[in-house]
Design a protein around this motif. Structure first.
Motif, PDB file in Angstrom:
ATOM      1  N   UNK A 180       0.821  -1.205   0.000  1.00  0.00           N
ATOM      2  CA  UNK A 180       0.000   0.000   0.000  1.00  0.00           C
ATOM      3  C   UNK A 180       0.858   1.259   0.000  1.00  0.00           C
ATOM      4  N   UNK A 181       2.124   1.125   0.418  1.00  0.00           N
ATOM      5  CA  UNK A 181       3.035   2.267   0.307  1.00  0.00           C
ATOM      6  C   UNK A 181       3.216   2.644  -1.165  1.00  0.00           C
ATOM      7  N   UNK A 182       3.254   1.632  -2.036  1.00  0.00           N
ATOM      8  CA  UNK A 182       3.378   1.908  -3.471  1.00  0.00           C
ATOM      9  C   UNK A 182       2.200   2.760  -3.927  1.00  0.00           C
ATOM     10  N   UNK A 183       1.021   2.385  -3.465  1.00  0.00           N
ATOM     11  CA  UNK A 183      -0.182   3.110  -3.868  1.00  0.00           C
ATOM     12  C   UNK A 183      -0.137   4.547  -3.346  1.00  0.00           C
ATOM     13  N   UNK A 184       0.256   4.705  -2.077  1.00  0.00           N
ATOM     14  CA  UNK A 184       0.348   6.052  -1.497  1.00  0.00           C
ATOM     15  C   UNK A 184       1.401   6.886  -2.212  1.00  0.00           C
ATOM     16  N   UNK A 185       2.513   6.229  -2.557  1.00  0.00           N
ATOM     17  CA  UNK A 185       3.605   6.933  -3.220  1.00  0.00           C
ATOM     18  C   UNK A 185       3.102   7.554  -4.525  1.00  0.00           C
ATOM     19  N   UNK A 186       2.321   6.790  -5.273  1.00  0.00           N
ATOM     20  CA  UNK A 186       1.768   7.315  -6.524  1.00  0.00           C
ATOM     21  C   UNK A 186       0.839   8.485  -6.225  1.00  0.00           C
ATOM     22  N   UNK A 187       0.050   8.371  -5.153  1.00  0.00           N
ATOM     23  CA  UNK A 187      -0.849   9.453  -4.769  1.00  0.00           C
ATOM     24  C   UNK A 187      -0.061  10.708  -4.411  1.00  0.00           C
ATOM     25  N   UNK A 188       1.032  10.516  -3.685  1.00  0.00           N
ATOM     26  CA  UNK A 188       1.866  11.656  -3.283  1.00  0.00           C
ATOM     27  C   UNK A 188       2.474  12.340  -4.501  1.00  0.00           C
ATOM     28  N   UNK A 189       2.912  11.513  -5.456  1.00  0.00           N
ATOM     29  CA  UNK A 189       3.584  12.091  -6.612  1.00  0.00           C
ATOM     30  C   UNK A 189       2.618  12.822  -7.533  1.00  0.00           C
ATOM     31  N   UNK A 190       1.320  12.538  -7.366  1.00  0.00           N
ATOM     32  CA  UNK A 190       0.328  13.206  -8.201  1.00  0.00           C
ATOM     33  C   UNK A 190      -0.006  14.602  -7.664  1.00  0.00           C
ATOM     34  N   UNK A 191       0.464  14.930  -6.451  1.00  0.00           N
ATOM     35  CA  UNK A 191       0.180  16.261  -5.891  1.00  0.00           C
ATOM     36  C   UNK A 191       1.183  17.258  -6.471  1.00  0.00           C
ATOM     37  N   UNK A 192       0.690  18.335  -7.088  1.00  0.00           N
ATOM     38  CA  UNK A 192       1.603  19.293  -7.726  1.00  0.00           C
ATOM     39  C   UNK A 192       2.564  19.919  -6.719  1.00  0.00           C
ATOM     40  N   UNK A 193       3.842  20.012  -7.116  1.00  0.00           N
ATOM     41  CA  UNK A 193       4.889  20.591  -6.269  1.00  0.00           C
ATOM     42  C   UNK A 193       4.547  22.035  -5.854  1.00  0.00           C
ATOM     43  N   UNK A 194       3.941  22.777  -6.786  1.00  0.00           N
ATOM     44  CA  UNK A 194       3.688  24.214  -6.548  1.00  0.00           C
ATOM     45  C   UNK A 194       2.926  24.447  -5.248  1.00  0.00           C
ATOM     46  N   UNK A 195       1.996  23.537  -4.947  1.00  0.00           N
ATOM     47  CA  UNK A 195       1.193  23.714  -3.743  1.00  0.00           C
ATOM     48  C   UNK A 195       2.096  23.849  -2.522  1.00  0.00           C
ATOM     49  N   UNK A 196       3.091  22.925  -2.454  1.00  0.00           N
ATOM     50  CA  UNK A 196       3.980  22.939  -1.299  1.00  0.00           C
ATOM     51  C   UNK A 196       4.839  24.197  -1.295  1.00  0.00           C
ATOM     52  N   UNK A 197       5.310  24.573  -2.496  1.00  0.00           N
ATOM     53  CA  UNK A 197       6.168  25.752  -2.579  1.00  0.00           C
ATOM     54  C   UNK A 197       5.406  26.994  -2.160  1.00  0.00           C
ATOM     55  N   UNK A 198       4.187  27.135  -2.644  1.00  0.00           N
ATOM     56  CA  UNK A 198       3.368  28.295  -2.292  1.00  0.00           C
ATOM     57  C   UNK A 198       3.121  28.326  -0.788  1.00  0.00           C
ATOM     58  N   UNK A 199       2.823  27.145  -0.212  1.00  0.00           N
ATOM     59  CA  UNK A 199       2.538  27.075   1.217  1.00  0.00           C
ATOM     60  C   UNK A 199       3.786  27.422   2.026  1.00  0.00           C
ATOM     61  N   UNK A 200       4.949  26.918   1.561  1.00  0.00           N
ATOM     62  CA  UNK A 200       6.195  27.202   2.268  1.00  0.00           C
ATOM     63  C   UNK A 200       6.479  28.704   2.238  1.00  0.00           C
ATOM     64  N   UNK A 201       6.170  29.311   1.084  1.00  0.00           N
ATOM     65  CA  UNK A 201       6.372  30.750   0.935  1.00  0.00           C
ATOM     66  C   UNK A 201       5.530  31.510   1.967  1.00  0.00           C
ATOM     67  N   UNK A 202       4.321  31.007   2.202  1.00  0.00           N
ATOM     68  CA  UNK A 202       3.437  31.661   3.172  1.00  0.00           C
ATOM     69  C   UNK A 202       3.802  31.298   4.607  1.00  0.00           C
ATOM     70  N   UNK A 203       4.889  30.552   4.777  1.00  0.00           N
ATOM     71  CA  UNK A 203       5.372  30.251   6.112  1.00  0.00           C
ATOM     72  C   UNK A 203       4.761  29.011   6.750  1.00  0.00           C
ATOM     73  N   UNK A 204       4.155  28.135   5.943  1.00  0.00           N
ATOM     74  CA  UNK A 204       3.582  26.916   6.517  1.00  0.00           C
ATOM     75  C   UNK A 204       4.708  25.930   6.863  1.00  0.00           C
ATOM     76  N   UNK A 205       4.666  25.344   8.058  1.00  0.00           N
ATOM     77  CA  UNK A 205       5.676  24.378   8.472  1.00  0.00           C
ATOM     78  C   UNK A 205       5.411  23.008   7.877  1.00  0.00           C
ATOM     79  N   UNK A 206       6.293  22.062   8.232  1.00  0.00           N
ATOM     80  CA  UNK A 206       6.198  20.705   7.703  1.00  0.00           C
ATOM     81  C   UNK A 206       4.833  20.082   8.019  1.00  0.00           C
TER      82      UNK A 206
END
Lengths: 277, 311
Positions: free
Chosen positions: B192-218
């Motif tokens: 099931x980690x394989x399945x989750x990994x695919x799900x994680x990779x489908x999330x666009x990187x920009x979302x995390x970058x934008x959130x990090x820019x706004x100061x969101x932590x891990x």
């Protein structure tokens, strides 16, 4: 220590933990292979003997000589290949019909097929056995293969993929006067190679491994599959773990080869179904 | 078909309907073709899924031993199960095993996927190592772990190194089921980690970058981006992990034969035993129907829970 170095140290610690976890996951295989080269006394000796002192290659011929494992190996391969072929053909055929055509009760057909995911052989063991008996297929290749030859998982996986193929591709072929089956065979199938490969690998893996179904319907020695043979080994020579591990290691070879050769197809197969709703 | 240009699909088929093979209109011919593509699979499901399911329900009202002809007993089989303490035990063992395997899998698989999604040296190889148990055949897993759990086996050998005495894992009522659960998790979590990994990779990187820019932590990024976007994957993992754990059979048969004292006799094993060792087919069919009800219940509850979570 500034924030950046702290981050890097933390990164390395997490990486090390990940590697340690991987080692832990692989430990049973390592122990299996190591033990398959030991003497019977050495496998239970303390302190643990991680590497065999003098590898005993003769465990392998000795283990494989106890039962006709060649026959079992052949039977498992035939069963897995035949079931795989059925899954690929009927699965993609049905998936194409469900993905690209409209006909009355189509949704109902799809839902009914999908609901059989909740009806594995483990649940339908008794009635499936009775159907196969009625068809006179007990103790035969047909009995091993036919009940498993179409599977909802395959249809689901292929449908996800075919839905995304452009309609224009199909309509163009239709305009060129291609028959409906010709469109499926010459246009749709070649365009779903990645999905077909994924389904092929998953199906082969699952069916080379079938245990309960052959256990219930096969009693002839000549039709037994490799998993049945291994279980039989365990039943007759339960003390000879060194030889049992040798036989098990041989049984693992097709799976490992398949996995190493088609790792990407494997992963794609698992994800094709999980990604979308 | 629905490309918003009605004139094209209407005019083209008209040219073809001139011949009208089998006296069908073009649209009806297409409908028929679609149905014919589905027909072989439908026929197979009718014969090997729906008919057996109906037969199992019907058979559950009969007494049948494979030799003499079936004899109607009404609710007799269900009453026999209700009065059979072994059935109650098997039901309990199945629920314990299924939840015991599936719930740790949900968390371990997600955690593993998060770990494997990081950039690190040798990531490909590390992933391969984690995914190898997926390729392992059931029976090989059962034999290898029986060997590992042997009183003089590797598990006790490792425990001896830290001063823990010998435990007879598969023969003690306390430890046999947890020992089997551990194997289920060891094998299922990477899958099931394989399945989750695919799900994680489908999330666009920009979302995390934008959130990090706004100061969101891990943690905030995980809580407000990763978790919500993984919902469909989670539903899939939850349902599949439960269904997979529910049908476990090889390990209890090969490793413990349902013992000690039935503490590892899961429902599929109970059904197999009742049908093919005691030849009480009707009772086995009744137990199958109950197992199916359990599978249905698990699936429906989860769909409900996750639908509500989505809204």
């Amino acid at each position: 220590m500034n924030a950046r170095t702290r981050g890097r140290v933390l990164g390395w610690v997490v990486t090390l933990l990940t590697v340690a976890g991987a080692a832990f996951v692989l430990l049973p295989y390592f122990w299996m292979i190591s033990s398959s080269f030991k003497t019977q006394d050495a496998i239970f000796r303390l302190p643990l003997e991680w590497m065999p002192r003098a590898p005993r290659w003769q465990n392998y011929p000795a283990a494989l000589g106890r039962f006709p494992f060649g026959t079992y190996f052949f039977n498992s391969t035939v069963m897995a290949l035949a079931v795989m072929a059925g899954n690929l053909f009927f699965g993609s055929l049905a998936a194409y019909g469900l993905a690209k055509f409209r006909f009355p009760l189509r949704e109902l057909c799809f839902r009914a097929m999908l609901s059989t995911l909740m009806l594995p052989l483990e649940i339908l063991l008794v009635p499936t056995f009775l159907v196969v008996r009625q068809l006179g297929l007990l103790d035969s290749y047909g009995g091993l293969i036919i009940p498993l030859a179409v599977d909802a998982f395959g249809i689901f996986l292929m449908r996800q993929y075919i839905t995304d193929l452009p309609d224009s591709l199909i309509e163009a072929a239709r305009l060129d006067g291609c028959t409906e089956f010709g469109i499926y065979w010459r246009i749709v199938l070649p365009n779903c190679r990645p999905a077909l490969a994924a389904l092929a690998v998953l199906s082969f893996r699952e069916n080379w491994d079938q245990f309960l179904w052959p256990l219930v319907i096969i009693s002839k020695e000549a039709l037994k599959t490799f998993p049945l043979g291994l279980a039989q080994f365990e039943g007759f020579h339960s003390a000879s773990y060194h030889e049992m591990m040798a036989a098990a290691a041989v049984g693992m070879i097709p799976m490992i080869l398949l996995f190493l050769l088609f790792q990407r197809a494997f992963v794609r197969g698992l994800t094709l179904t999980g990604l979308k709703e | 078909m629905s490309n918003g240009l009605p004139s094209v699909p209407v005019s083209l088929p008209q040219a073809r309907t001139a011949a009208r093979p089998f006296g069908l209109t073009y649209a009806n011919r297409l409908r028929l073709a679609g149905f014919l593509f589905v027909l072989p699979a439908l026929f197979h499901f009718a014969l090997f899924k729906f008919y057996p399911m109906a037969q199992a329900l019907l058979l559950s009202f009969f007494r049948y031993d494979l030799m003499s002809s079936p004899e109607f007993t009404g609710l007799g089989n269900y009453r026999a199960l209700y009065e059979n303490p072994l059935f109650h035990q098997a039901l309990g063992v199945s629920v314990k095993y299924t939840l015991g395997v599936a719930i740790p899998e949900w968390f371990l698989a997600l955690g593993l996927a998060l770990l494997l999604n990081r950039a690190m040296p040798g990531r490909g190889l590390i992933r391969l190592a984690y995914f190898l148990p997926i390729a392992m055949s059931q029976i090989v897993v059962a034999l290898v772990w029986k060997f590992l759990y042997h009183p003089h086996g590797l598990v006790n050998g490792l425990l001896a190194a830290v001063g823990i005495g010998r435990i007879n894992w598969l023969s003690e009522e306390m430890t046999a089921l947890p020992a089997l659960i551990a194997i289920g998790v060891w094998r299922g979590a990477p899958l099931f980690a394989v399945v989750y990994l695919a799900g994680l990779q489908a999330i666009p990187r920009d979302y995390y970058e934008a959130a990090a820019m706004d100061g969101a932590g891990l943690w905030q990024r995980f809580r407000w981006i990763t978790l919500p976007l993984l919902r469909p994957t989670m539903l899939f993992v939850m349902v599949m992990s439960l269904l997979m754990a529910m049908k476990v059979f090889t390990n209890p048969l090969v490793m413990t034969e349902g013992g000690p004292n039935g503490t590892t006799r899961v429902l599929p094993y109970f059904i197999y035993e009742t049908g093919f060792a005691f030849f009480r087919m009707g009772e086995a069919a009744a137990a199958s129907s109950i197992l199916f009800g359990l599978a249905l219940l698990f699936t429906l509850v989860q769909f409900r829970l996750l639908r509500r979570g989505l809204a």
